[in-house]
Design an enzyme around this catalytic site. Structure first.
Site, PDB file in Angstrom:
ATOM      1  N   CYS A 270       0.864  -1.190   0.000  1.00 27.83           N
ATOM      2  CA  CYS A 270       0.000   0.000   0.000  1.00 27.83           C
ATOM      3  C   CYS A 270       0.899   1.238   0.000  1.00 27.83           C
ATOM      4  O   CYS A 270       2.104   1.141   0.144  1.00 27.83           O
ATOM      5  CB  CYS A 270      -0.855   0.022   1.256  1.00 27.83           C
ATOM      6  SG  CYS A 270      -1.829  -1.463   1.473  1.00 27.83           S
TER       7      CYS A 270
ATOM      8  N   ARG B 150       1.586   1.686  -5.966  1.00 24.40           N
ATOM      9  CA  ARG B 150       1.728   0.702  -4.887  1.00 24.40           C
ATOM     10  C   ARG B 150       0.392   0.077  -4.526  1.00 24.40           C
ATOM     11  O   ARG B 150       0.328  -0.897  -3.764  1.00 24.40           O
ATOM     12  CB  ARG B 150       2.331   1.366  -3.647  1.00 24.40           C
ATOM     13  CG  ARG B 150       3.695   1.973  -3.833  1.00 24.40           C
ATOM     14  CD  ARG B 150       4.167   2.671  -2.578  1.00 24.40           C
ATOM     15  NE  ARG B 150       4.280   1.716  -1.487  1.00 24.40           N
ATOM     16  CZ  ARG B 150       5.378   0.967  -1.260  1.00 24.40           C
ATOM     17  NH1 ARG B 150       6.412   1.062  -2.064  1.00 24.40           N
ATOM     18  NH2 ARG B 150       5.435   0.120  -0.272  1.00 24.40           N
TER      19      ARG B 150
ATOM     20  N   TRP C 282      -3.757  -1.589  -1.297  1.00 25.48           N
ATOM     21  CA  TRP C 282      -3.690  -2.798  -2.110  1.00 25.48           C
ATOM     22  C   TRP C 282      -4.168  -3.911  -1.179  1.00 25.48           C
ATOM     23  O   TRP C 282      -3.430  -4.346  -0.293  1.00 25.48           O
ATOM     24  CB  TRP C 282      -2.278  -3.058  -2.603  1.00 25.48           C
ATOM     25  CG  TRP C 282      -2.201  -4.301  -3.440  1.00 25.48           C
ATOM     26  CD1 TRP C 282      -1.808  -5.552  -3.047  1.00 25.48           C
ATOM     27  CD2 TRP C 282      -2.576  -4.457  -4.803  1.00 25.48           C
ATOM     28  NE1 TRP C 282      -1.895  -6.439  -4.062  1.00 25.48           N
ATOM     29  CE2 TRP C 282      -2.365  -5.802  -5.173  1.00 25.48           C
ATOM     30  CE3 TRP C 282      -3.062  -3.584  -5.765  1.00 25.48           C
ATOM     31  CZ2 TRP C 282      -2.631  -6.312  -6.439  1.00 25.48           C
ATOM     32  CZ3 TRP C 282      -3.324  -4.068  -7.036  1.00 25.48           C
ATOM     33  CH2 TRP C 282      -3.112  -5.405  -7.360  1.00 25.48           C
TER      34      TRP C 282
ATOM     35  N   ASN D 228       0.751  -0.263   6.237  1.00 26.63           N
ATOM     36  CA  ASN D 228       1.191  -1.006   5.055  1.00 26.63           C
ATOM     37  C   ASN D 228       1.901  -2.246   5.562  1.00 26.63           C
ATOM     38  O   ASN D 228       2.824  -2.160   6.364  1.00 26.63           O
ATOM     39  CB  ASN D 228       2.154  -0.161   4.207  1.00 26.63           C
ATOM     40  CG  ASN D 228       2.723  -0.972   3.055  1.00 26.63           C
ATOM     41  OD1 ASN D 228       2.092  -1.925   2.609  1.00 26.63           O
ATOM     42  ND2 ASN D 228       3.904  -0.614   2.588  1.00 26.63           N
ATOM     43  N   GLY D 229       1.441  -3.427   5.151  1.00 28.43           N
ATOM     44  CA  GLY D 229       2.071  -4.670   5.617  1.00 28.43           C
ATOM     45  C   GLY D 229       1.003  -5.708   5.912  1.00 28.43           C
ATOM     46  O   GLY D 229      -0.165  -5.550   5.561  1.00 28.43           O
TER      47      GLY D 229
ATOM     48  N   GLU E 231       6.197 -19.528 -22.419  1.00 28.25           N
ATOM     49  CA  GLU E 231       6.196 -18.225 -21.731  1.00 28.25           C
ATOM     50  C   GLU E 231       7.352 -17.366 -22.243  1.00 28.25           C
ATOM     51  O   GLU E 231       7.204 -16.169 -22.456  1.00 28.25           O
ATOM     52  CB  GLU E 231       6.274 -18.447 -20.222  1.00 28.25           C
ATOM     53  CG  GLU E 231       6.413 -17.193 -19.382  1.00 28.25           C
ATOM     54  CD  GLU E 231       5.261 -16.208 -19.534  1.00 28.25           C
ATOM     55  OE1 GLU E 231       4.233 -16.560 -20.164  1.00 28.25           O
ATOM     56  OE2 GLU E 231       5.395 -15.082 -19.051  1.00 28.25           O
TER      57      GLU E 231
ATOM     58  N   LYS F  39       6.882 -13.683 -23.891  1.00 26.59           N
ATOM     59  CA  LYS F  39       7.591 -12.498 -23.369  1.00 26.59           C
ATOM     60  C   LYS F  39       8.353 -11.794 -24.482  1.00 26.59           C
ATOM     61  O   LYS F  39       8.317 -10.575 -24.612  1.00 26.59           O
ATOM     62  CB  LYS F  39       8.544 -12.931 -22.245  1.00 26.59           C
ATOM     63  CG  LYS F  39       7.848 -13.236 -20.943  1.00 26.59           C
ATOM     64  CD  LYS F  39       7.408 -11.941 -20.296  1.00 26.59           C
ATOM     65  CE  LYS F  39       6.190 -12.003 -19.420  1.00 26.59           C
ATOM     66  NZ  LYS F  39       4.970 -12.583 -19.874  1.00 26.59           N
TER      67      LYS F  39
ATOM     68  N   GLU G  31       5.810 -10.033 -26.896  1.00 22.18           N
ATOM     69  CA  GLU G  31       5.047  -8.870 -26.403  1.00 22.18           C
ATOM     70  C   GLU G  31       5.964  -7.719 -25.984  1.00 22.18           C
ATOM     71  O   GLU G  31       5.525  -6.584 -25.921  1.00 22.18           O
ATOM     72  CB  GLU G  31       4.116  -9.277 -25.269  1.00 22.18           C
ATOM     73  CG  GLU G  31       4.773  -9.758 -24.001  1.00 22.18           C
ATOM     74  CD  GLU G  31       3.754 -10.054 -22.905  1.00 22.18           C
ATOM     75  OE1 GLU G  31       2.693  -9.425 -22.872  1.00 22.18           O
ATOM     76  OE2 GLU G  31       4.034 -10.933 -22.072  1.00 22.18           O
TER      77      GLU G  31
ATOM     78  N   HIS H 111       8.507 -33.012 -36.305  1.00 22.44           N
ATOM     79  CA  HIS H 111       7.221 -33.171 -37.028  1.00 22.44           C
ATOM     80  C   HIS H 111       6.911 -31.950 -37.871  1.00 22.44           C
ATOM     81  O   HIS H 111       5.743 -31.620 -38.092  1.00 22.44           O
ATOM     82  CB  HIS H 111       6.108 -33.451 -36.000  1.00 22.44           C
ATOM     83  CG  HIS H 111       6.348 -34.694 -35.213  1.00 22.44           C
ATOM     84  ND1 HIS H 111       6.227 -35.964 -35.722  1.00 22.44           N
ATOM     85  CD2 HIS H 111       6.797 -34.859 -33.940  1.00 22.44           C
ATOM     86  CE1 HIS H 111       6.542 -36.854 -34.805  1.00 22.44           C
ATOM     87  NE2 HIS H 111       6.889 -36.222 -33.696  1.00 22.44           N
TER      88      HIS H 111
ATOM     89  N   LYS I  18      -2.958  -3.914 -19.839  1.00 31.07           N
ATOM     90  CA  LYS I  18      -2.592  -4.724 -18.667  1.00 31.07           C
ATOM     91  C   LYS I  18      -3.702  -5.722 -18.352  1.00 31.07           C
ATOM     92  O   LYS I  18      -3.447  -6.834 -17.946  1.00 31.07           O
ATOM     93  CB  LYS I  18      -2.329  -3.838 -17.446  1.00 31.07           C
ATOM     94  CG  LYS I  18      -1.879  -4.610 -16.214  1.00 31.07           C
ATOM     95  CD  LYS I  18      -0.607  -5.420 -16.476  1.00 31.07           C
ATOM     96  CE  LYS I  18      -0.298  -6.372 -15.353  1.00 31.07           C
ATOM     97  NZ  LYS I  18       0.815  -7.311 -15.682  1.00 31.07           N
TER      98      LYS I  18
HETATM   99  C1  AGP Z   1       1.214 -11.597 -20.074  1.00 29.22           C
HETATM  100  O1  AGP Z   1       2.517 -11.059 -20.095  1.00 29.22           O
HETATM  101  C2  AGP Z   1       0.231 -10.746 -20.812  1.00 29.22           C
HETATM  102  N1  AGP Z   1       0.225  -9.427 -20.324  1.00 29.22           N
HETATM  103  C3  AGP Z   1      -1.133 -11.389 -20.955  1.00 29.22           C
HETATM  104  O2  AGP Z   1      -0.956 -12.574 -21.681  1.00 29.22           O
HETATM  105  C4  AGP Z   1      -1.878 -11.774 -19.659  1.00 29.22           C
HETATM  106  O3  AGP Z   1      -1.229 -12.837 -19.012  1.00 29.22           O
HETATM  107  C5  AGP Z   1      -3.299 -12.230 -20.044  1.00 29.22           C
HETATM  108  O4  AGP Z   1      -3.953 -11.143 -20.655  1.00 29.22           O
HETATM  109  C6  AGP Z   1      -4.120 -12.729 -18.858  1.00 29.22           C
HETATM  110  O5  AGP Z   1      -4.286 -11.680 -17.942  1.00 29.22           O
HETATM  111  P1  AGP Z   1      -4.806 -12.048 -16.460  1.00 29.22           P
HETATM  112  O6  AGP Z   1      -3.773 -12.924 -15.846  1.00 29.22           O
HETATM  113  O7  AGP Z   1      -4.943 -10.722 -15.777  1.00 29.22           O
HETATM  114  O8  AGP Z   1      -6.119 -12.771 -16.612  1.00 29.22           O
END
Ligand code: AGP
Length: 612
Positions: free
Chosen positions: A2, A27, A74, A100-101, A485, A489, A492, A508, A607
């Site tokens: 927080c 935060r 938070w 906060n904690g 993953e 990364k 994106e 294959h 996000k």
């Molecule tokens: C991951 O780096 C991406 N930003 C994206 O794939 C994300 O994981 C996906 O949109 C799912 O989001 P969520 O975990 O908030 O459901």
């Protein structure tokens, strides 16, 4: 995590506190509030939502107070709502506190207070601590400072607290253990905050309060003491960071800060749940469904993106430990397929934001069909959390970078604990294996710290490979989802096309892609698939492909096959994904930076994908 801000001085406190809270919203931002003492009265104003919502409710109000405390939350204990927002008021209404904690023994303290006739307006650990302090204050009759000192000796957990006392309208009392607190020294004023970003525009002279220290602060006086009531001379330092850098904790980007937070965030995720010494896992959010989990015939995991990769890792862990069949579904496919789901099915929804539309709708329809929904979510009180019957929060704190990093490894930590817990319900693994895996999981934060030490080497590799146009990521078993993953990364963050594949699948078809320009990143740490992965690396080498691999420390045979390698500490294969994700994250980050891209806000991305 927080944000706290406090002020005592000659100016109006509210504008200073409000501006400071806005600086600290990174935060936490699910609710906020301020407490002020004006005309001899302690007044508290608080509101669910961002700081702007609080500001709106106070528009036009006369707030002449020159002392106050503020908080942006938070949530860890208790949903985000007005009554759970800070500051909290004590039973007498004379004390207000922000915190906060996490107070780990708050339940014990709460039951002691309830027996004394206390009742609580909120679900928070903070309100419990505040009334615990007041109870001591009333009983002992001494000064508030002494009551705070006595109370804090009983506290287990982390805290920064700042108190206002209506009977002493010129004094703030603050204390810290495990959460940050900075005090700015102004002219006839003092500023308190979680970091220096709310302070730096007023003064560059600051005191960083240490653990187990107590501060008694007036406009023109700062006294520091330890919990033994001995005075400590404040060590004043000059701030040498710009404000933007402070919000990022001195890192260049939120993404890098969050990557480096992972030893702590994984520790926070395990805290209060995993006790390796005692050989126990406590997951209160699923305990009531123990029988249903024990007898489950099938588990379906639904998620998107990186969270879907966490589900894939969990599929391997759960099936290995519980012998329950696990299906992993893209939520976006699952929701439209009219899936065969019903009573007796267990759906595990994994989501950092808790607001991903596809995942939310997927579980809403499964719930209507009678399935049990367990959510693995980072944002407390989010839609997916509220729609789930139970589950567990990942406690990774706000993840500001669009690319999910610390939330991903926190998801893996929770899923590993959940798989172990269900195995315990079903008695499906030996007690020795159970204890061994608890120890392995407990060691993960330290191993992640060691993996992070490779950052300079990985940055060099990033400069070497930043101009490639395509890449393959390969892995087997528990490392296959980490290969996926790593590819995500890279895509994106650096906009380079990358594909993740099971290493054995190359023959294959995809191996036709391999030539002397194509980098192939292997996740090749030592595990039960290791020999096979080495053969796959040789297949790539034989076709002039560039082999870059994450390898276990000391694994010379793997290292010898690589054009470049990244070493990580050995971990049991079930826990290795938490460690092996680190080089994947760092590589994508440094390539993105080397290409001059906005790694915190990559193009086209959001996000939280709250649209279908
Ligand atoms: C991951 O780096 C991406 N930003 C994206 O794939 C994300 O994981 C996906 O949109 C799912 O989001 P969520 O975990 O908030 O459901």
């Amino acid at each position: 995590m927080c944000g706290i801000v406090a002020y005592v001085g000659q100016k109006e406190a509210y504008p200073i506190i409000l501006k400071g809270l806005k600086r600290l919203e990174y935060r936490g931002y699910d609710s906020s509030g301020v407490a002020l003492i004006q005309n001899g009265q302690l007044e508290v104003f608080k509101k669910q939502g961002k700081v702007a919502q609080l500001e709106e409710t106070l528009l036009g109000k006369s707030l002449p107070a020159t002392i106050g405390i503020g908080h942006t939350r938070w949530a860890t204990h208790g949903e985000p709502c007005d009554r759970n927002a800070h500051p909290h008021l004590s039973k007498s209404g004379k004390l207000a506190m922000i915190h906060n904690g996490i107070i780990e023994n708050y339940a014990q303290l709460k039951s002691e207070l309830v027996k004394k006739g206390y009742s609580f307006k909120s679900d928070t650990d903070t309100e419990v601590l505040l009334n615990f302090i007041e109870d001591i204050h009333i009983k002992n009759g001494g000064d508030l400072e002494e009551a705070v000192r006595i109370a804090l000796r009983r506290i287990v957990g982390a805290y920064v607290i700042v108190l206002l006392d209506q009977d002493h309208p010129d004094t703030l009392i603050a204390a810290r253990k495990g959460s940050p607190l900075v005090i700015g020294i102004g002219k006839g004023a003092h500023f308190l905050a979680s970091d220096a970003s709310p302070i730096i525009e007023y003064t560059k002279e600051v005191v960083y309060v240490n653990d187990y220290e107590l501060a008694i602060i007036k406009a023109d006086e700062l006294i520091l003491k330890n919990l033994g009531n001995e005075k400590i001379s404040p060590f004043i330092t000059q701030l040498d960071m710009e404000m933007a850098a402070i919000e990022k904790g001195g890192y260049d980007h939120f993404m890098l800060k969050e990557i480096f937070e992972q030893p702590d965030t994984i520790f926070d995720c395990l805290r209060g749940r995993l006790d390796a010494a005692a050989g126990t896992i406590t997951m209160s959010g699923i305990e009531k469904y123990a029988d249903q989990l024990k007898n489950a015939q099938r588990i379906i995991m639904v998620a998107c993106g990186t969270s879907w990769h966490a589900a894939l890792v969990a599929e391997y862990i759960f099936e290995e430990l519980t012998r329950i069949p696990v299906e992993v579904e893209y939520a976006s496919e699952f929701r439209y397929r009219n899936p065969i789901v019903g009573k007796g099915d267990v759906i595990i929804a994994i989501s950092q934001s808790g607001e991903t539309a596809d995942t939310l709708v997927a579980i809403e329809s499964a719930k209507e069909k009678g399935a049990l929904i367990l959510g693995i979510v980072n944002v407390v009180g989010s839609s997916i959390a509220r729609t789930s019957n139970g589950g567990a929060y990942t406690h990774a704190g706000p993840e500001i970078g669009v690319a999910s990093t610390k939330a991903f490894t926190a998801q893996l930590a929770v899923l590993a604990m959940m798989g172990l817990k269900i195995a315990e319900y079903r008695n499906s693994i030996s007690q020795d294996r159970f204890r061994q895996l608890l120890t392995e999981l407990n060691e993960v934060p330290e191993k992640v710290k060691l993996a992070l030490e490779q950052h300079a080497h990985i940055e060099q590799l990033a400069h070497k490979y930043k101009d490639v146009t395509d890449a393959l990521y390969l892995g087997r078993g528990y490392n296959f989802p980490i290969a996926l993953e790593g590819a995500l990364k890279l895509k994106e963050i650096s906009y380079i096309h990358a594909e993740g594949y099971p290493a054995a699948e190359m023959k294959h078809g995809p191996i036709a892609l391999v030539d002397d320009k194509l980098p192939v990143f292997f996740v090749a740490t030592k595990d039960s698939f290791h020999e096979k992965v080495l053969s796959n690396m040789q297949e790539i080498k034989a076709r002039k492909g560039k082999v870059i691999a994450v390898v276990s420390e000391g694994d010379e045979s793997a290292h010898a096959l690589c054009d470049d390698s990244i070493t990580v500490p050995f971990a049991d294969e079930l826990m290795a994904p938490l460690v092996n994700a680190i080089p994947m994250q760092l590589l994508a980050y440094y390539i993105g930076v080397a290409k001059g891209l906005d790694v915190d806000k990559p193009r086209n991305l959001a996000k939280s994908v709250t649209v279908e």
